[in-house]
Scaffold this motif. Structure first.
Motif, PDB file in Angstrom:
ATOM      1  N   SER A  71      11.188 -17.398   3.605  1.00  0.00           N
ATOM      2  CA  SER A  71      10.665 -18.639   3.040  1.00  0.00           C
ATOM      3  C   SER A  71       9.241 -18.458   2.514  1.00  0.00           C
ATOM      4  O   SER A  71       8.910 -18.924   1.415  1.00  0.00           O
ATOM      5  N   TYR A  72       8.376 -17.773   3.272  1.00  0.00           N
ATOM      6  CA  TYR A  72       7.007 -17.538   2.838  1.00  0.00           C
ATOM      7  C   TYR A  72       6.976 -16.699   1.563  1.00  0.00           C
ATOM      8  O   TYR A  72       6.224 -16.992   0.636  1.00  0.00           O
ATOM      9  N   ILE A  73       7.787 -15.656   1.511  1.00  0.00           N
ATOM     10  CA  ILE A  73       7.813 -14.808   0.323  1.00  0.00           C
ATOM     11  C   ILE A  73       8.298 -15.609  -0.887  1.00  0.00           C
ATOM     12  O   ILE A  73       7.748 -15.483  -1.982  1.00  0.00           O
ATOM     13  N   LYS A  74       9.294 -16.452  -0.677  1.00  0.00           N
ATOM     14  CA  LYS A  74       9.787 -17.290  -1.775  1.00  0.00           C
ATOM     15  C   LYS A  74       8.707 -18.254  -2.249  1.00  0.00           C
ATOM     16  O   LYS A  74       8.510 -18.432  -3.454  1.00  0.00           O
ATOM     17  N   ASP A  75       8.005 -18.890  -1.302  1.00  0.00           N
ATOM     18  CA  ASP A  75       6.951 -19.838  -1.664  1.00  0.00           C
ATOM     19  C   ASP A  75       5.828 -19.162  -2.450  1.00  0.00           C
ATOM     20  O   ASP A  75       5.275 -19.736  -3.389  1.00  0.00           O
ATOM     21  N   ILE A  76       5.495 -17.931  -2.071  1.00  0.00           N
ATOM     22  CA  ILE A  76       4.378 -17.223  -2.688  1.00  0.00           C
ATOM     23  C   ILE A  76       4.760 -16.612  -4.033  1.00  0.00           C
ATOM     24  O   ILE A  76       3.991 -16.652  -4.984  1.00  0.00           O
ATOM     25  N   THR A  77       5.974 -16.041  -4.105  1.00  0.00           N
ATOM     26  CA  THR A  77       6.339 -15.248  -5.285  1.00  0.00           C
ATOM     27  C   THR A  77       7.458 -15.840  -6.130  1.00  0.00           C
ATOM     28  O   THR A  77       7.645 -15.442  -7.265  1.00  0.00           O
ATOM     29  N   GLY A  78       8.254 -16.723  -5.547  1.00  0.00           N
ATOM     30  CA  GLY A  78       9.428 -17.259  -6.238  1.00  0.00           C
ATOM     31  C   GLY A  78      10.670 -16.413  -6.038  1.00  0.00           C
ATOM     32  O   GLY A  78      11.756 -16.818  -6.433  1.00  0.00           O
ATOM     33  N   ALA A  79      10.529 -15.243  -5.451  1.00  0.00           N
ATOM     34  CA  ALA A  79      11.673 -14.351  -5.210  1.00  0.00           C
ATOM     35  C   ALA A  79      12.265 -14.609  -3.839  1.00  0.00           C
ATOM     36  O   ALA A  79      11.548 -14.836  -2.874  1.00  0.00           O
ATOM     37  N   VAL A  80      13.593 -14.566  -3.759  1.00  0.00           N
ATOM     38  CA  VAL A  80      14.279 -14.722  -2.471  1.00  0.00           C
ATOM     39  C   VAL A  80      14.785 -13.353  -2.043  1.00  0.00           C
ATOM     40  O   VAL A  80      15.676 -12.788  -2.671  1.00  0.00           O
ATOM     41  N   LEU A  81      14.192 -12.813  -0.991  1.00  0.00           N
ATOM     42  CA  LEU A  81      14.669 -11.554  -0.443  1.00  0.00           C
ATOM     43  C   LEU A  81      15.848 -11.841   0.478  1.00  0.00           C
ATOM     44  O   LEU A  81      15.722 -12.669   1.395  1.00  0.00           O
ATOM     45  N   PRO A  82      16.982 -11.194   0.256  1.00  0.00           N
ATOM     46  CA  PRO A  82      18.126 -11.435   1.128  1.00  0.00           C
ATOM     47  C   PRO A  82      17.873 -10.909   2.526  1.00  0.00           C
ATOM     48  O   PRO A  82      17.132  -9.949   2.719  1.00  0.00           O
ATOM     49  N   ALA A 139       0.817  -1.208   0.000  1.00  0.00           N
ATOM     50  CA  ALA A 139       0.000   0.000   0.000  1.00  0.00           C
ATOM     51  C   ALA A 139       0.854   1.262   0.000  1.00  0.00           C
ATOM     52  O   ALA A 139       0.524   2.250  -0.634  1.00  0.00           O
ATOM     53  N   VAL A 140       1.979   1.231   0.684  1.00  0.00           N
ATOM     54  CA  VAL A 140       2.834   2.401   0.824  1.00  0.00           C
ATOM     55  C   VAL A 140       3.915   2.448  -0.250  1.00  0.00           C
ATOM     56  O   VAL A 140       4.164   3.483  -0.856  1.00  0.00           O
ATOM     57  N   CYS A 141       4.564   1.355  -0.489  1.00  0.00           N
ATOM     58  CA  CYS A 141       5.755   1.323  -1.348  1.00  0.00           C
ATOM     59  C   CYS A 141       5.492   0.786  -2.750  1.00  0.00           C
ATOM     60  O   CYS A 141       6.359   0.895  -3.600  1.00  0.00           O
ATOM     61  N   GLY A 142       4.393   0.177  -2.971  1.00  0.00           N
ATOM     62  CA  GLY A 142       4.144  -0.410  -4.278  1.00  0.00           C
ATOM     63  C   GLY A 142       4.283  -1.911  -4.230  1.00  0.00           C
ATOM     64  O   GLY A 142       4.063  -2.544  -3.209  1.00  0.00           O
ATOM     65  N   THR A 143       4.697  -2.484  -5.321  1.00  0.00           N
ATOM     66  CA  THR A 143       4.783  -3.931  -5.449  1.00  0.00           C
ATOM     67  C   THR A 143       6.030  -4.477  -4.767  1.00  0.00           C
ATOM     68  O   THR A 143       7.125  -3.976  -4.985  1.00  0.00           O
ATOM     69  N   LEU A 144       5.848  -5.502  -3.966  1.00  0.00           N
ATOM     70  CA  LEU A 144       6.959  -6.131  -3.257  1.00  0.00           C
ATOM     71  C   LEU A 144       7.816  -6.960  -4.208  1.00  0.00           C
ATOM     72  O   LEU A 144       9.043  -6.895  -4.162  1.00  0.00           O
ATOM     73  N   VAL A 145       7.173  -7.726  -5.075  1.00  0.00           N
ATOM     74  CA  VAL A 145       7.885  -8.585  -6.030  1.00  0.00           C
ATOM     75  C   VAL A 145       7.214  -8.441  -7.388  1.00  0.00           C
ATOM     76  O   VAL A 145       5.993  -8.482  -7.497  1.00  0.00           O
TER      77      VAL A 145
END
Length: 70
Positions: free
Chosen positions: A54-65, A20-26
């Motif tokens: 892990s949750y973000i990777k499972d949902i989007t495929g992206a790995v946030l460091p 909502a604040v920053c835009g798209t996460l992935v």
């Protein structure tokens, strides 16, 4: 119990506040964002960061460091 609450708050922040604040996460499997953890973070906080990653990777495929800060 504290760990569950912390994880819930992190997930809530990611799913509601950040987009909502920053835009798209992935987008297209990539993200400019990182997960930040303090150098003196407790073990539950470190675990929450790894679980969030892990949750973000499972949902989007992206790995946030995960980055440590002072």
């Amino acid at each position: 119990m504290r760990r569950i609450i912390l994880l819930g708050l992190l997930i809530l922040m990611v799913t509601i506040c950040i987009p909502a604040v920053c835009g798209t996460l992935v987008k297209n499997g990539k993200s400019p964002y990182v997960i930040v953890v303090a150098n003196n973070a407790t073990e539950p906080e470190k675990t929450a960061a790894v679980e969030l990653q892990s949750y973000i990777k499972d949902i989007t495929g992206a790995v946030l460091p995960i980055r440590n800060i002072q």
